[in-house]
Design a protein around this motif. Structure first.
Motif, PDB file in Angstrom:
ATOM      1  N   HIS A 188      50.259  52.654  91.716  1.00 14.65           N
ATOM      2  CA  HIS A 188      49.208  53.492  91.167  1.00 14.65           C
ATOM      3  C   HIS A 188      49.509  54.934  91.571  1.00 14.65           C
ATOM      4  CE1 HIS A 188      46.967  49.650  90.842  1.00 14.65           C
ATOM      5  NE2 HIS A 188      47.542  49.407  92.007  1.00 14.65           N
ATOM      6  N   VAL A 189      49.013  55.894  90.793  1.00 11.14           N
ATOM      7  CA  VAL A 189      49.301  57.294  91.093  1.00 11.14           C
ATOM      8  C   VAL A 189      48.031  58.120  91.015  1.00 11.14           C
ATOM      9  CG1 VAL A 189      49.949  57.830  88.701  1.00 11.14           C
ATOM     10  CG2 VAL A 189      50.797  59.270  90.552  1.00 11.14           C
ATOM     11  N   LEU A 190      47.895  59.039  91.952  1.00 10.30           N
ATOM     12  CA  LEU A 190      46.816  60.030  91.965  1.00 10.30           C
ATOM     13  C   LEU A 190      47.467  61.392  91.805  1.00 10.30           C
ATOM     14  CD1 LEU A 190      43.880  60.940  92.442  1.00 10.30           C
ATOM     15  CD2 LEU A 190      44.315  60.783  94.905  1.00 10.30           C
ATOM     16  N   GLU A 191      47.167  62.073  90.687  1.00  8.37           N
ATOM     17  CA  GLU A 191      47.847  63.320  90.346  1.00  8.37           C
ATOM     18  C   GLU A 191      46.899  64.197  89.536  1.00  8.37           C
ATOM     19  OE1 GLU A 191      49.866  66.485  89.299  1.00  8.37           O
ATOM     20  OE2 GLU A 191      50.773  65.095  90.736  1.00  8.37           O
ATOM     21  N   LEU A 192      46.868  65.489  89.878  1.00  2.30           N
ATOM     22  CA  LEU A 192      45.974  66.419  89.196  1.00  2.30           C
ATOM     23  C   LEU A 192      46.417  66.729  87.771  1.00  2.30           C
ATOM     24  CD1 LEU A 192      45.337  69.017  92.061  1.00  2.30           C
ATOM     25  CD2 LEU A 192      43.947  67.027  91.451  1.00  2.30           C
ATOM     26  N   ARG A 201      53.031  57.096  83.649  1.00  7.41           N
ATOM     27  CA  ARG A 201      52.669  55.903  82.871  1.00  7.41           C
ATOM     28  C   ARG A 201      53.792  55.509  81.909  1.00  7.41           C
ATOM     29  NH1 ARG A 201      47.731  58.664  81.726  1.00  7.41           N
ATOM     30  NH2 ARG A 201      45.979  57.982  83.017  1.00  7.41           N
ATOM     31  N   GLU A 202      54.273  56.492  81.149  1.00  6.32           N
ATOM     32  CA  GLU A 202      55.239  56.202  80.093  1.00  6.32           C
ATOM     33  C   GLU A 202      56.614  55.866  80.652  1.00  6.32           C
ATOM     34  OE1 GLU A 202      55.034  59.798  77.869  1.00  6.32           O
ATOM     35  OE2 GLU A 202      52.922  59.497  77.325  1.00  6.32           O
ATOM     36  N   ARG A 203      57.021  56.604  81.687  1.00  7.44           N
ATOM     37  CA  ARG A 203      58.380  56.431  82.199  1.00  7.44           C
ATOM     38  C   ARG A 203      58.491  55.252  83.163  1.00  7.44           C
ATOM     39  NH1 ARG A 203      62.199  54.985  83.585  1.00  7.44           N
ATOM     40  NH2 ARG A 203      64.139  55.954  84.273  1.00  7.44           N
ATOM     41  N   PHE A 204      57.465  55.061  83.995  1.00 13.10           N
ATOM     42  CA  PHE A 204      57.573  54.051  85.042  1.00 13.10           C
ATOM     43  C   PHE A 204      56.601  52.890  84.884  1.00 13.10           C
ATOM     44  CE2 PHE A 204      58.923  58.092  87.073  1.00 13.10           C
ATOM     45  CZ  PHE A 204      60.255  57.763  87.285  1.00 13.10           C
ATOM     46  N   GLY A 205      55.664  53.014  83.951  1.00  7.33           N
ATOM     47  CA  GLY A 205      54.714  51.923  83.733  1.00  7.33           C
ATOM     48  C   GLY A 205      53.806  51.662  84.911  1.00  7.33           C
ATOM     49  N   VAL A 206      53.319  52.735  85.571  1.00  8.52           N
ATOM     50  CA  VAL A 206      52.437  52.531  86.717  1.00  8.52           C
ATOM     51  C   VAL A 206      51.183  51.782  86.269  1.00  8.52           C
ATOM     52  CG1 VAL A 206      53.283  54.550  87.939  1.00  8.52           C
ATOM     53  CG2 VAL A 206      51.313  54.782  86.429  1.00  8.52           C
ATOM     54  N   ALA A 207      50.615  51.023  87.194  1.00 11.57           N
ATOM     55  CA  ALA A 207      49.466  50.177  86.859  1.00 11.57           C
ATOM     56  C   ALA A 207      48.235  50.992  86.496  1.00 11.57           C
ATOM     57  CB  ALA A 207      49.161  49.238  88.024  1.00 11.57           C
ATOM     58  N   SER A 208      48.035  52.113  87.151  1.00  7.43           N
ATOM     59  CA  SER A 208      46.911  52.996  86.843  1.00  7.43           C
ATOM     60  C   SER A 208      47.230  54.388  87.363  1.00  7.43           C
ATOM     61  CB  SER A 208      45.601  52.480  87.454  1.00  7.43           C
ATOM     62  OG  SER A 208      45.757  52.188  88.824  1.00  7.43           O
ATOM     63  N   ALA A 209      46.594  55.385  86.730  1.00  4.81           N
ATOM     64  CA  ALA A 209      46.812  56.782  87.108  1.00  4.81           C
ATOM     65  C   ALA A 209      45.467  57.472  87.173  1.00  4.81           C
ATOM     66  CB  ALA A 209      47.728  57.478  86.104  1.00  4.81           C
ATOM     67  N   PHE A 210      45.180  58.098  88.303  1.00  7.36           N
ATOM     68  CA  PHE A 210      43.884  58.720  88.545  1.00  7.36           C
ATOM     69  C   PHE A 210      44.039  60.242  88.539  1.00  7.36           C
ATOM     70  CE2 PHE A 210      44.367  54.878  91.201  1.00  7.36           C
ATOM     71  CZ  PHE A 210      43.527  54.028  90.492  1.00  7.36           C
ATOM     72  N   GLY A 211      43.040  60.913  87.949  1.00  7.58           N
ATOM     73  CA  GLY A 211      43.036  62.355  87.882  1.00  7.58           C
ATOM     74  C   GLY A 211      42.010  62.969  88.806  1.00  7.58           C
ATOM     75  N   PRO A 212      41.690  64.245  88.581  1.00 11.42           N
ATOM     76  CA  PRO A 212      40.807  64.968  89.498  1.00 11.42           C
ATOM     77  C   PRO A 212      39.322  64.745  89.252  1.00 11.42           C
ATOM     78  CG  PRO A 212      41.590  66.444  87.795  1.00 11.42           C
ATOM     79  CD  PRO A 212      42.267  65.125  87.551  1.00 11.42           C
ATOM     80  N   ASP A 213      38.962  64.085  88.152  1.00 11.90           N
ATOM     81  CA  ASP A 213      37.548  63.925  87.821  1.00 11.90           C
ATOM     82  C   ASP A 213      36.902  62.824  88.655  1.00 11.90           C
ATOM     83  OD1 ASP A 213      37.877  65.858  85.866  1.00 11.90           O
ATOM     84  OD2 ASP A 213      38.429  64.373  84.345  1.00 11.90           O
ATOM     85  N   GLY A 214      35.700  63.102  89.152  1.00 12.88           N
ATOM     86  CA  GLY A 214      34.954  62.091  89.900  1.00 12.88           C
ATOM     87  C   GLY A 214      35.508  61.878  91.293  1.00 12.88           C
ATOM     88  N   ASP A 215      35.145  60.741  91.882  1.00 11.06           N
ATOM     89  CA  ASP A 215      35.548  60.390  93.242  1.00 11.06           C
ATOM     90  C   ASP A 215      36.792  59.513  93.187  1.00 11.06           C
ATOM     91  OD1 ASP A 215      35.814  59.670  95.868  1.00 11.06           O
ATOM     92  OD2 ASP A 215      34.014  58.419  95.945  1.00 11.06           O
TER      93      ASP A 215
END
Length: 338
Positions: A188-192, A201-215
């Motif tokens: 999983h990745v956390l990235e602004l 997501r496209e290159r490595f197929g990570v399971a989920s990607a989280f952005g800056p919105d919310g907690d």
């Protein structure tokens, strides 16, 4: 010979410097073809790089061609294309005796502690060259960056089926993601930056990607069925991010701090003890990482093609370098062509 010198923060100069002489025993003279630009170079340009002095010839991510070898050199020959392992260890200190040459007490890194590869020719220890008959100089210049990620994942002792959160999807974070995926972990990745999340997501197929919105903590728990990742690898070098990384760990979790900054990292000690956390630093990589990465690239397991987004030649780098610091430019990996 053509040389680029970082004279002081924010000031590069083009210079004509003497060519090195013939290599001595155990050395090789190489022609620098490509120099990858990394966070270390950007921090040095800004004046924020630890263990650094000016003026300095930058450049430690090198794709080179062997010109001449000294006495006693085996394994490389004139004409070979190679990646350069830029870490010059003493070979005799306690860390070196344990095989931990990446954290040698007297470690010198090309382009950081001593002059590096932003010049046409350089003499290096021949055993620091990792040849390939099939990889391009572009690809070979990426090996050092990939090694940072590979070594961090090794430090984490990441296992197949574990959940791992990578914080930061810049070049080093993406290298961490690349090798975390290879282990069979759920990554999983956390990235602004939305573009970098999409790339992960496209290159490595990570399971989920989280952005800056919310907690982020709530988002991570939601994606993991209420659980937290067994391993967190922070590749930001941002003090706030490194502090927050402790929040994302479960009891018995493992945190690897890949990025660094000039300052102190703090955490809540009772929580640290209650959860019996493991915190690890990861620095550079070791020779075996370089050989493994070259092999994986030759086999097609690691595909470096999407990494290079910006290029400049000797005649343009001075003018373009400052723009590579702007996140709006979308730089993933910039490359100097010599």
């Amino acid at each position: 010979m053509r040389t680029l010198i970082l004279e002081r923060p924010t000031r590069f100069v083009r210079a004509d410097t003497p060519e090195p002489g013939s290599p001595g025993a155990g050395e090789a003279l190489v022609r620098v073809r490509r120099v990858g630009i990394c966070g270390t170079d950007l921090h040095a340009f800004r004046g924020r790089q630890p263990f650094f002095s000016y003026p300095r010839i930058l450049g430690h991510e090198l794709g080179v061609e062997v010109v001449e070898v000294g006495a006693g050199v085996a394994g490389v020959a004139p004409g070979d294309r190679c990646a350069v392992e830029p870490y010059l260890e003493c070979g005799s200190c306690g860390a070196c005796r344990q095989g931990r040459t990446n954290c040698c007490y007297e470690l010198r890194v090309l382009g950081v502690h001593v002059d590096g590869g932003m010049r046409e020719l350089i003499v290096v220890p021949a055993h620091k060259l990792h040849r390939s008959a099939s990889l391009s100089v572009d690809e070979l210049a990426l090996v050092e960056t990939l090694g940072i990620g590979a070594h961090a994942v090794d430090r984490a002792q990441l296992r197949e089926g574990e959940d791992a959160l990578v914080v930061g999807a810049g070049p080093i974070g993406l290298a961490v993601i690349q090798f975390a995926v290879i282990t069979g972990a759920r990554v999983h990745v956390l990235e602004l930056d939305a573009r970098r999340r999409a790339f992960a997501r496209e290159r490595f197929g990570v399971a989920s990607a989280f952005g800056p919105d919310g907690d982020p903590l709530a988002a991570i728990r939601g994606a993991l069925g209420g659980e937290l990742p067994a391993v967190v690898l922070d590749a930001t070098g941002n003090p706030r991010s490194m502090h927050d990384a402790f929040r994302y760990l479960p009891s018995a979790g493992r945190l690897v701090l890949v990025g660094l900054f000039q300052g102190e990292v703090t955490f809540d000690d009772p929580e640290f003890h209650r959860r019996e956390l493991t915190v690890l630093a990861s620095r550079n990589s070791v020779s075996a990482d370089f050989r493994r990465i070259v092999d994986l690239m030759e086999q097609g397991v690691v595909d470096p093609d999407p990494w290079i987004t910006h290029r400049a030649g000797y005649d343009r780098l001075v003018e373009e370098f400052d723009g590579w610091l702007d996140p709006a430019g979308g730089v993933l990996k910039a490359m100097l062509e010599l």
